[in-house]
Design a protein around this motif. Sequence first.
Motif, PDB file in Angstrom:
ATOM      1  N   LYS A  85       0.851  -1.194   0.000  1.00  0.00           N
ATOM      2  CA  LYS A  85       0.000   0.000   0.000  1.00  0.00           C
ATOM      3  C   LYS A  85       0.886   1.243   0.000  1.00  0.00           C
ATOM      4  O   LYS A  85       1.751   1.416   0.865  1.00  0.00           O
ATOM      5  CB  LYS A  85      -0.919   0.006   1.222  1.00  0.00           C
ATOM      6  CG  LYS A  85      -1.915   1.146   1.255  1.00  0.00           C
ATOM      7  CD  LYS A  85      -2.835   1.038   2.478  1.00  0.00           C
ATOM      8  CE  LYS A  85      -3.791  -0.117   2.338  1.00  0.00           C
ATOM      9  NZ  LYS A  85      -4.782  -0.156   3.438  1.00  0.00           N
ATOM     10  N   THR A  87       0.995   5.694  -0.827  1.00  0.00           N
ATOM     11  CA  THR A  87       0.248   6.944  -0.979  1.00  0.00           C
ATOM     12  C   THR A  87       0.961   7.836  -1.987  1.00  0.00           C
ATOM     13  O   THR A  87       2.159   8.095  -1.882  1.00  0.00           O
ATOM     14  CB  THR A  87       0.122   7.685   0.356  1.00  0.00           C
ATOM     15  OG1 THR A  87      -0.595   6.856   1.275  1.00  0.00           O
ATOM     16  CG2 THR A  87      -0.639   8.996   0.179  1.00  0.00           C
ATOM     17  N   ASN A  89       1.143  11.548  -4.188  1.00  0.00           N
ATOM     18  CA  ASN A  89       0.808  12.959  -4.073  1.00  0.00           C
ATOM     19  C   ASN A  89       1.313  13.682  -5.318  1.00  0.00           C
ATOM     20  O   ASN A  89       2.471  13.539  -5.692  1.00  0.00           O
ATOM     21  CB  ASN A  89       1.456  13.561  -2.816  1.00  0.00           C
ATOM     22  CG  ASN A  89       1.077  15.016  -2.615  1.00  0.00           C
ATOM     23  OD1 ASN A  89       1.564  15.891  -3.323  1.00  0.00           O
ATOM     24  ND2 ASN A  89       0.221  15.275  -1.645  1.00  0.00           N
ATOM     25  N   PHE A 214      -5.838   7.603 -11.312  1.00  0.00           N
ATOM     26  CA  PHE A 214      -5.372   8.016  -9.991  1.00  0.00           C
ATOM     27  C   PHE A 214      -6.211   9.184  -9.484  1.00  0.00           C
ATOM     28  O   PHE A 214      -6.556  10.094 -10.237  1.00  0.00           O
ATOM     29  CB  PHE A 214      -3.901   8.414 -10.073  1.00  0.00           C
ATOM     30  CG  PHE A 214      -3.305   8.877  -8.769  1.00  0.00           C
ATOM     31  CD1 PHE A 214      -2.973   7.964  -7.781  1.00  0.00           C
ATOM     32  CD2 PHE A 214      -3.088  10.226  -8.530  1.00  0.00           C
ATOM     33  CE1 PHE A 214      -2.423   8.390  -6.587  1.00  0.00           C
ATOM     34  CE2 PHE A 214      -2.538  10.662  -7.339  1.00  0.00           C
ATOM     35  CZ  PHE A 214      -2.209   9.740  -6.357  1.00  0.00           C
ATOM     36  N   GLY A 215      -6.544   9.173  -8.203  1.00  0.00           N
ATOM     37  CA  GLY A 215      -7.418  10.192  -7.606  1.00  0.00           C
ATOM     38  C   GLY A 215      -6.668  11.459  -7.264  1.00  0.00           C
ATOM     39  O   GLY A 215      -6.445  11.760  -6.088  1.00  0.00           O
ATOM     40  N   TYR A 216      -6.282  12.203  -8.275  1.00  0.00           N
ATOM     41  CA  TYR A 216      -5.521  13.441  -8.066  1.00  0.00           C
ATOM     42  C   TYR A 216      -6.276  14.387  -7.134  1.00  0.00           C
ATOM     43  O   TYR A 216      -7.496  14.475  -7.207  1.00  0.00           O
ATOM     44  CB  TYR A 216      -5.263  14.126  -9.417  1.00  0.00           C
ATOM     45  CG  TYR A 216      -4.268  13.402 -10.289  1.00  0.00           C
ATOM     46  CD1 TYR A 216      -2.912  13.659 -10.200  1.00  0.00           C
ATOM     47  CD2 TYR A 216      -4.696  12.439 -11.198  1.00  0.00           C
ATOM     48  CE1 TYR A 216      -1.993  12.988 -10.997  1.00  0.00           C
ATOM     49  CE2 TYR A 216      -3.782  11.759 -11.997  1.00  0.00           C
ATOM     50  CZ  TYR A 216      -2.440  12.039 -11.888  1.00  0.00           C
ATOM     51  OH  TYR A 216      -1.526  11.365 -12.669  1.00  0.00           O
ATOM     52  N   ASN A 218      -4.287  13.423  -4.367  1.00  0.00           N
ATOM     53  CA  ASN A 218      -3.731  12.460  -3.429  1.00  0.00           C
ATOM     54  C   ASN A 218      -4.596  11.206  -3.387  1.00  0.00           C
ATOM     55  O   ASN A 218      -5.828  11.301  -3.413  1.00  0.00           O
ATOM     56  CB  ASN A 218      -3.663  13.041  -2.006  1.00  0.00           C
ATOM     57  CG  ASN A 218      -2.967  14.378  -1.943  1.00  0.00           C
ATOM     58  OD1 ASN A 218      -1.778  14.455  -2.200  1.00  0.00           O
ATOM     59  ND2 ASN A 218      -3.708  15.425  -1.630  1.00  0.00           N
ATOM     60  N   GLN A 219      -3.951  10.051  -3.264  1.00  0.00           N
ATOM     61  CA  GLN A 219      -4.696   8.810  -3.095  1.00  0.00           C
ATOM     62  C   GLN A 219      -3.769   7.724  -2.566  1.00  0.00           C
ATOM     63  O   GLN A 219      -2.590   7.682  -2.909  1.00  0.00           O
ATOM     64  CB  GLN A 219      -5.326   8.346  -4.418  1.00  0.00           C
ATOM     65  CG  GLN A 219      -6.273   7.155  -4.247  1.00  0.00           C
ATOM     66  CD  GLN A 219      -6.951   6.749  -5.549  1.00  0.00           C
ATOM     67  OE1 GLN A 219      -6.527   7.121  -6.643  1.00  0.00           O
ATOM     68  NE2 GLN A 219      -8.013   5.987  -5.432  1.00  0.00           N
ATOM     69  N   THR A 220      -4.323   6.864  -1.696  1.00  0.00           N
ATOM     70  CA  THR A 220      -3.608   5.697  -1.206  1.00  0.00           C
ATOM     71  C   THR A 220      -4.148   4.470  -1.928  1.00  0.00           C
ATOM     72  O   THR A 220      -5.359   4.257  -1.968  1.00  0.00           O
ATOM     73  CB  THR A 220      -3.776   5.536   0.315  1.00  0.00           C
ATOM     74  OG1 THR A 220      -3.230   6.690   0.973  1.00  0.00           O
ATOM     75  CG2 THR A 220      -3.050   4.303   0.819  1.00  0.00           C
ATOM     76  N   LEU A 221      -3.238   3.674  -2.501  1.00  0.00           N
ATOM     77  CA  LEU A 221      -3.624   2.530  -3.317  1.00  0.00           C
ATOM     78  C   LEU A 221      -2.875   1.278  -2.873  1.00  0.00           C
ATOM     79  O   LEU A 221      -1.746   1.356  -2.383  1.00  0.00           O
ATOM     80  CB  LEU A 221      -3.307   2.791  -4.795  1.00  0.00           C
ATOM     81  CG  LEU A 221      -4.054   3.938  -5.480  1.00  0.00           C
ATOM     82  CD1 LEU A 221      -3.422   4.219  -6.841  1.00  0.00           C
ATOM     83  CD2 LEU A 221      -5.520   3.583  -5.645  1.00  0.00           C
TER      84      LEU A 221
END
Length: 338
Positions: A85, A87, A89, A214-216, A218-221
């Motif tokens: 996992k 994160t 940015n 990607f969830g611009y 910020n996103q944790t995947l």
Amino acid sequence: MRPRGVLTAGFALFICLASGQGALASTTGAEATPTPSATPTATPTPTPTPTSGTDNNDPPNQVEGPQVSTLAAPRFQLPFPCGQKWTGNSSGSSAHKSYEIDFNRGSTANADLGDTVVAAAAGTVVISAHQGSTNGYGNLVKIDHGGGYTTFYAHLNSRAVAAGAKVTQGQKIGAVGNTSKPGNGISPHLHFEVRKGSSYPSNIQKAVFNGATFGYPNQTLTSKNCGGGGGNPNTPETVCGSGYKVIDSAALGSAGKVYLLFNSANGKNCVATIKATSLGKATATSAFLQVKDKTKVTDTGKFTYYAGPVTASAADKCVKWGGTAGTATYTSPFEHCG
């Protein structure tokens, strides 16, 4: 047994490479740039410094990739091993011009230093070099995926592939680092880009991982970069359950991977075998775990995506573990003794 060096989950935000302006120090203070560790590649060859006096953030390839005629983008996966996992940015660095992403997962400045970086998709390595004073990329690997699509992996502590090498999706290409141009103090992170065509920075594309943008900013995947195109929706953590962390793994050829996990809350180990090929088809797969002086526990059969979970209490005890996928097998010695 207890895990060795398990990282604390979390994210510490650090800035990325300089692009026309000096890179800023991280929020935890400037970090000294380490000397890149030895890699199987040749001695780094810096790209020539541009004469314009500005950073060359679109450096020339060392070799040319294959001419592939395709309109479809590759099915990119997160550039980290399956199940991890991270994160991302895109807005934490004033040097970013478009959809670049900086990745971290540790909670301290140096937590991610040396972590494995893998290819987001198959392709040809067209740059593997330390960029010296040319730009802020430091140790850079660039992969050509065909159809005009390329990916950049910057600031690497070390590079595991040479220019001209053919790489598969999920293959190790380097390690997370904080290399940059002389004088830039940055904390370890991976700077990642997807590009299509030329004319920086307009060629930087929004990153799409496992079919989702990607969830611009910020996103944790969680990485689905599990081999076989990343099609297996399961990870060792989801198979074993909440609280389990991967502490070891072994490849089963191209057919899959077997993982050893530990849960510090209950003192239990877990083993899961995650398939990478023949997904959705019931094929011979197994996972086993044996605590020293105890009976071996095995989950074996014809499974569509994974075998396991196999669990046992093993705090401060040696364990033997392994599994099979297709004709490939792995059996560890008694190890991880606490």
